[in-house]
Design a protein around this motif. Structure first.
Motif, short mmCIF file in Angstrom:
data_model
loop_
_atom_site.label_atom_id
_atom_site.label_comp_id
_atom_site.label_asym_id
_atom_site.label_seq_id
_atom_site.Cartn_x
_atom_site.Cartn_y
_atom_site.Cartn_z
N ARG A 1 54.27 72.75 61.59
CA ARG A 1 54.57 72.84 60.16
C ARG A 1 54.36 71.50 59.46
N ALA A 2 54.83 70.43 60.08
CA ALA A 2 54.65 69.10 59.48
C ALA A 2 53.16 68.76 59.37
N ALA A 3 52.40 69.09 60.40
CA ALA A 3 50.96 68.83 60.39
C ALA A 3 50.27 69.62 59.29
N THR A 4 50.66 70.88 59.14
CA THR A 4 50.05 71.73 58.11
C THR A 4 50.40 71.24 56.72
N ALA A 5 51.69 70.90 56.52
CA ALA A 5 52.15 70.49 55.19
C ALA A 5 51.48 69.21 54.73
N LEU A 6 51.25 68.29 55.66
CA LEU A 6 50.69 66.98 55.29
C LEU A 6 49.23 66.83 55.68
N VAL B 1 66.83 60.25 58.62
CA VAL B 1 68.26 60.49 58.33
C VAL B 1 68.43 61.79 57.55
N LEU B 2 67.59 61.99 56.53
CA LEU B 2 67.70 63.21 55.71
C LEU B 2 67.36 64.47 56.50
N SER B 3 66.49 64.34 57.50
CA SER B 3 66.10 65.52 58.26
C SER B 3 67.27 66.13 59.01
N ILE B 4 68.28 65.34 59.32
CA ILE B 4 69.42 65.84 60.10
C ILE B 4 70.22 66.87 59.30
N PRO B 5 70.69 66.54 58.08
CA PRO B 5 71.40 67.58 57.32
C PRO B 5 70.48 68.64 56.73
N LEU B 6 69.28 68.23 56.29
CA LEU B 6 68.42 69.18 55.59
C LEU B 6 67.90 70.27 56.51
N PHE C 1 57.63 72.55 54.31
CA PHE C 1 56.66 72.86 53.25
C PHE C 1 57.17 72.51 51.85
N GLY C 2 58.50 72.39 51.71
CA GLY C 2 59.05 72.10 50.40
C GLY C 2 59.52 70.67 50.20
N ILE C 3 60.09 70.06 51.24
CA ILE C 3 60.71 68.75 51.10
C ILE C 3 59.86 67.62 51.70
N VAL C 4 59.29 67.84 52.85
CA VAL C 4 58.52 66.77 53.50
C VAL C 4 57.37 66.26 52.63
N ALA D 1 54.06 55.84 47.84
CA ALA D 1 54.19 54.92 46.71
C ALA D 1 54.65 53.54 47.17
N HIS D 2 55.25 53.46 48.36
CA HIS D 2 55.72 52.18 48.91
C HIS D 2 54.93 51.78 50.15
N GLY D 3 53.77 52.41 50.36
CA GLY D 3 52.91 52.01 51.45
C GLY D 3 53.26 52.59 52.81
N VAL D 4 54.09 53.62 52.84
CA VAL D 4 54.45 54.26 54.10
C VAL D 4 53.48 55.40 54.37
N ALA D 5 52.84 55.40 55.53
CA ALA D 5 51.83 56.40 55.86
C ALA D 5 52.45 57.78 56.06
N PRO D 6 51.75 58.84 55.65
CA PRO D 6 52.26 60.20 55.84
C PRO D 6 52.55 60.54 57.30
N ILE D 7 51.77 59.96 58.23
CA ILE D 7 51.99 60.25 59.64
C ILE D 7 53.37 59.78 60.09
N GLU D 8 53.85 58.68 59.52
CA GLU D 8 55.18 58.17 59.86
C GLU D 8 56.27 59.10 59.32
N ILE D 9 56.05 59.63 58.13
CA ILE D 9 57.00 60.59 57.54
C ILE D 9 57.05 61.85 58.40
N ALA D 10 55.87 62.28 58.84
CA ALA D 10 55.80 63.49 59.66
C ALA D 10 56.58 63.31 60.96
N ARG D 11 56.41 62.18 61.61
CA ARG D 11 57.14 61.94 62.87
C ARG D 11 58.64 61.88 62.62
N ALA D 12 59.04 61.18 61.57
CA ALA D 12 60.47 61.06 61.27
C ALA D 12 61.10 62.41 60.95
N SER D 13 60.30 63.32 60.39
CA SER D 13 60.84 64.62 60.00
C SER D 13 61.26 65.47 61.20
#
Length: 490
Positions: free
Chosen positions: A161-166, A395-400, A411-414, A423-435
């Motif tokens: 899902r993370a791969a598809t969304a991003l 951190v947000l992935s735990i409650p969300l 598909f909605g939040i990530v 916007a702050h230079g963080v790569a989408p791949i890092e967000i995907a892993r953290a999710s």
């Protein structure tokens, strides 16, 4: 307003079921219906519910036929060697039993399906937990947390899902996360060891002479022993503690020990629970099909292989598998009806909970509450944390992921989190892993149908499972996050 009402609705649901003021099924239906009216969208309640049911209908069908399939496999003795092997390995040591629970759940989780994992794990270990009078919430908590960590496999769902969304490659997301996930799995085994030690302290010294009996030495008594029979309808000698209190865990008798150290013991339904669980080990039950053992093993292996390869939709695979298993093992119509009837209670309980959960998810999504809640959480992230959006996402992935379905989160939040990170230079791949961090807790969410298979087959109240598991699963998720940061993955 929708944000506040969304949090209040979820809090009300959790409080009521954990305090046992309402059953989970009633709470999943009545609470969202009430809040749907409160937000002024009562006229659309029917549409939201039907949408939710439509989304979860394939899952309900899959669970119905999966329960019948694995129920038949239990009846014919497919898992009996596994149970005997675990008994031999565990030697009635609560520490080994709990660690074995984590190991079995992790191994079976390789098929990528939580429901299958829980059915096999509970089927194999439930009799042993009952015989040793161990806490069943320990079994459900450890199994759910282990499965949650393993749920991050590319074919398990969240990574895809993370791969598809991003628009990323699933392998690029998952492979670098392996060290952090390995640490998370090690944390699960450490947790299992600690919980096993606690169970050993509570129960006293236990020894297993063979697969036909368990000897228990009560911690309060220096020399009294209790023999627990292994076959359904067996007999045993119960000890009498101070004041005439009976400690016996005899088959055919009624013990008063609680399944969970967190619950008062009332002894209600103890005999039925013991007898039903120990039936799995009864070598004389008429449903055994030893001559068809290798056929059933091959059929199960083929089914799991096709499930992993996604050759056909999972509901279709289990429908075909259940029909074939019934036909071959029980060629007479009367016997087939008897097997279906024997598992009807589990089917009804689980499918009922899934459709009740559809009301909850339908209202939460349809009214827009879940979207407002998520956006409020994301907007609350200070600008100073922008360069650390990977950690924030973890951190947000735990409650969300606990309060939302995986589809809603990935598909909605990530994508929103990925935009904020970019916007702050963080790569989408890092967000995907953290999710992926929150999956250890996600598998105990009331919005995950598989968890109802787990608690239903283990005969554990969902509220008790939630109270026991949430803290440990959240801690495991934090361990995965910290490992990811230390390894430079997140």
């Amino acid at each position: 307003m929708l944000t506040i009402l969304g949090f209040v609705m979820i809090a009300a649901f959790l409080v009521l079921i954990m305090m046992k003021k309402m059953s989970p099924m009633a709470a999943l239906v009545l609470i969202p219906a009430l809040f749907c009216v409160l937000v002024g969208q009562g006229a659309h309640l029917g549409d939201y519910v039907l949408k939710g049911i439509g989304d979860l209908a394939p899952t309900a069908a899959m669970l119905m036929f999966a329960i019948i399939y694995f129920g038949v496999m239990i009846d014919v003795g497919l898992f009996d060697p596994v149970v005997r092997g675990i008994l031999k390995f565990c030697k009635a040591d609560p520490v080994r039993v709990v660690v074995g629970t984590a190991l079995l759940a992790a191994i079976v989780s390789l098929d990528g399906d939580g429901s299958t994992t829980f059915m096999i794990t509970v089927s194999a270990l439930y009799p042993l937990y009952k015989r040793l009078k161990m806490s069943l919430v320990v079994m459900t908590g450890v199994a759910a947390t282990a499965n949650g960590v393993m749920n991050t496999l590319p074919w398990g769902g969240p990574t895809a899902r993370a791969a598809t969304a991003l628009k990323l490659d699933a392998g690029d997301i998952f492979v670098p996360m392996i060290p952090a996930l390995a640490v998370g799995l090690a944390a699960v085994f450490a947790l299992a060891y600690v919980l096993g030690r606690r169970e050993r302290k509570r129960l006293g010294t236990l020894t297993l002479g063979d697969t036909h009996g368990v000897t228990e030495t009560a911690p309060e008594k220096e020399s009294e022993q209790v023999l627990v029979g292994a076959g359904a309808g067996g007999t045993g000698a119960g000890s009498t503690g101070p004041g005439g209190t009976r400690r016996g865990a005899t088959v055919g008798g009624s013990g008063t020990d609680s399944d969970s150290p967190d619950e008062p013991a009332d002894g209600s339904g103890e005999q039925a629970a013991d007898d039903s669980g120990l039936q799995v080990l009864d070598p004389r039950r008429p449903t055994l099909r030893p001559k068809l053992y290798w056929f059933n093993a091959a059929l199960t292996l083929a089914l799991l292989t096709l499930l992993i390869l996604q050759t056909l939709p999972i509901p279709v695979l289990f429908l075909l598998g259940a029909a074939l298993a019934l036909t071959v093992n029980f060629p007479h119509m009367k016997d087939q009806k008897a097997r279906v009837a024997a598992h009807a209670e589990n089917v009804l309980n689980v499918s009922g909970m899934v459709f009740a959960a559809a009301v909850f998810t339908g209202v939460l999504t349809g009214t827009g509450m879940v979207e407002h809640m998520a956006r409020w959480l994301v907007s609350g992230v200070p600008d100073a944390l922008g360069p650390h959006m990977g950690i924030v996402t973890g951190v947000l992935s735990i409650p969300l992921t606990y309060f939302m379905s995986n589809d809603g989160f990935y598909f909605g939040i990530v994508p929103i989190l990925a935009e904020a990170g970019a916007a702050h230079g963080v790569a989408p791949i890092e967000i995907a892993r953290a999710s992926l961090v929150g999956q250890a807790l996600h598998m105990s969410s009331p919005l995950v149908p598989a968890v109802y298979v787990l608690v239903g087959m283990a005969k554990v109240e969902f509220g008790d499972h939630t109270k026991f598991t949430v803290k440990w699963a959240a801690l495991t998720s934090l361990v995965v996050l910290c490992a990811g940061v230390l390894f430079g993955i997140i």
